[in-house]
Motif scaffolding. Sequence first.
Motif, PDB file in Angstrom:
ATOM      1  N   ARG A  97       0.659  -1.103  -0.124  1.00 33.76           N
ATOM      2  CA  ARG A  97       0.166  -0.024  -0.053  1.00 33.76           C
ATOM      3  C   ARG A  97       0.666   1.165  -0.138  1.00 33.76           C
ATOM      4  NH1 ARG A  97      -4.915  -0.171   0.655  1.00 33.76           N
ATOM      5  NH2 ARG A  97      -4.884  -2.388   1.973  1.00 33.76           N
ATOM      6  N   ASP A 156      -4.647   2.377  -7.108  1.00 30.39           N
ATOM      7  CA  ASP A 156      -4.046   1.121  -6.059  1.00 30.39           C
ATOM      8  C   ASP A 156      -4.430  -0.238  -6.662  1.00 30.39           C
ATOM      9  OD1 ASP A 156      -6.847   0.936  -5.731  1.00 30.39           O
ATOM     10  OD2 ASP A 156      -6.970   1.469  -3.543  1.00 30.39           O
ATOM     11  N   THR A 196      -5.059   5.931  -4.829  1.00 35.48           N
ATOM     12  CA  THR A 196      -4.917   5.844  -3.173  1.00 35.48           C
ATOM     13  C   THR A 196      -4.996   7.233  -2.879  1.00 35.48           C
ATOM     14  OG1 THR A 196      -2.828   4.431  -3.682  1.00 35.48           O
ATOM     15  CG2 THR A 196      -2.695   5.713  -1.807  1.00 35.48           C
ATOM     16  N   ASN A 216      -8.283   5.011  -0.183  1.00 41.23           N
ATOM     17  CA  ASN A 216      -8.399   5.169  -1.374  1.00 41.23           C
ATOM     18  C   ASN A 216      -9.772   5.868  -1.582  1.00 41.23           C
ATOM     19  OD1 ASN A 216     -10.652   3.483  -1.486  1.00 41.23           O
ATOM     20  ND2 ASN A 216      -9.647   1.879  -2.778  1.00 41.23           N
TER      21      ASN A 216
END
Length: 419
Positions: free
Chosen positions: A24, A84, A102, A118
Motif C-alpha cells: 500500500r 491502487d 490511493t 482510497n
Amino acid sequence: YGTAGTLEYTYRVSFDGAQPLDRRLISRQVITEPQPEIVAVGASKQAASVPISGTIAYLANGNAWIIRHNSAERRPLTFTGDLDGRVLALSDDGRHLLFTRTAISDTVASGDELPSFNQLWLLDTRILQEGPRPLAVANVIYAEWASDGRAFAYSTADTTQGAPGWKARNDLIVVNMDDMRPKQILPPSGGHLYSWWGTRYAWSPDGTRFVYATAEAIGTIDAATGQERPLARFPAFHTYGEWVWVPKVAWSPDGRYLACVVHRAAESGEPEDSPFFDLAILDTESGTQVTLAPQVGMWADPLWSPPIVDPYGVVRVALLYGVADVPTQSASSGYRLYIMDRDGSNRLRLQPAAWTTSASGVDAAWSPISRQVACIWRGDLYLVDLDTLEFWPLTRGITCEGVQWAHARSDSTADAGPS
C-alpha cells in the motif's frame, strides 16, 4: 537538454513469511522537479501492430491505459501513478472506466477517525485529455458496472491501524448513472466468518441478482430486495496469516450458471488445512454443484467466454482458468492458463510450456466478439488467438496488472477531442 525529475514513494508491505500479502502506497513526495526537453520527432521503425476488436483497459505502473483499433493505438487515461488496483472496471460499451486511487493523508481526519485509504473515480474513455472526476466515495474494495452501463455497484470498508489496513463493511450499494443517487442493497454487516476481509460480489448479466462469495459460502442476492439465497458451503481455508482466501465467481452469459473455485476438505486432517481447491459449476436454478476440474489451485479464477463461433460454425461457451503448477501449494505456486468447454471437454493449455503466470490469480480477459484472450505474463500484456494459439505482445517492458475487454462504442464521439 531536459532532466528527469525524482519522485519518492513510500510503501507499507505486509508479509506472511516470504509471501507478500498487501502493498500500500502511504506517501508520494517530489524530490526534484523535471525539466522539459525539446526533441525532434521523425520517422522510426515501429513494431507490427495487432488489430483489436473493442476496447482493452489495463493498469500499468499505477496508471490506467486503453487500447482501441490496434495495439499501436494505446494511450494512458491517467498520469498520476497512484491507482491502487483494487478497482479497474470498464463498462461493457467501453465508454466509462471506474478505478480507485490511493488517498494520501499524513493526518487524522477528525478525532479517532482514520484517513481513507482510497477514493473511487470515474472517467469517460472516449474523450482525449478528459480528466477523471471523483465520486465522493472512499475506502472502496469492490466496484462493477451493470451490463447495460447505466449503473454501477460498490462495497466499502473502514480504515484500521493494523494489518491489512481495512475492515470490510460488507455493504452493497448501487448508483444509477442518470441521477447518481446511491441505493443500498445490503447494509453493513459482519456476521460471517472472516467478514473483516470482505465479501466478493458479481452482478448477473440481466442485472436482477448479485452473486456473493465469502471465505466459506457462495450464494445469490436479489438486486431489488436484498434477499440472500445460499448455494454452496465449504470449509474456510486457514491461511495462518493476515489474509483470507475468498473465491472469485463468474456468471455464465445466460445468467444461470456460476463458475468458481471451492475449497474441498481432505480425507484426513482438519478441513481448514486441506490443500485441495476444485473448479466447480453451480446451477442457480436447481442448486446443484458439479466439479469440472479437481485440484486447480486457489487462484484458478475461472472466466466465462461470450458465446463464440468456432471454426466449424458451432456456437460455444468456454471457460478460461488457471491450473497451479504445484496444486498442494497453490497459494504460492505459478499457474498455467487453460480453456475448456462448459461441460469440461476439449481442454487445451494456452501457454507454451515455459510460461507460468505469477501466484496472484489469473489476469486475463475474453474478447467480447472473437476467439481471442488478453492475458498478462511477466508484466506484459499479450493477445492470444484460440484457433491458432499464436501470441502477440501488446506491451513491452512494463508492469501490467488487471485487464478488462469490452465492446467499443462506434459512434462519432469515440476518441474525440475535448468539447
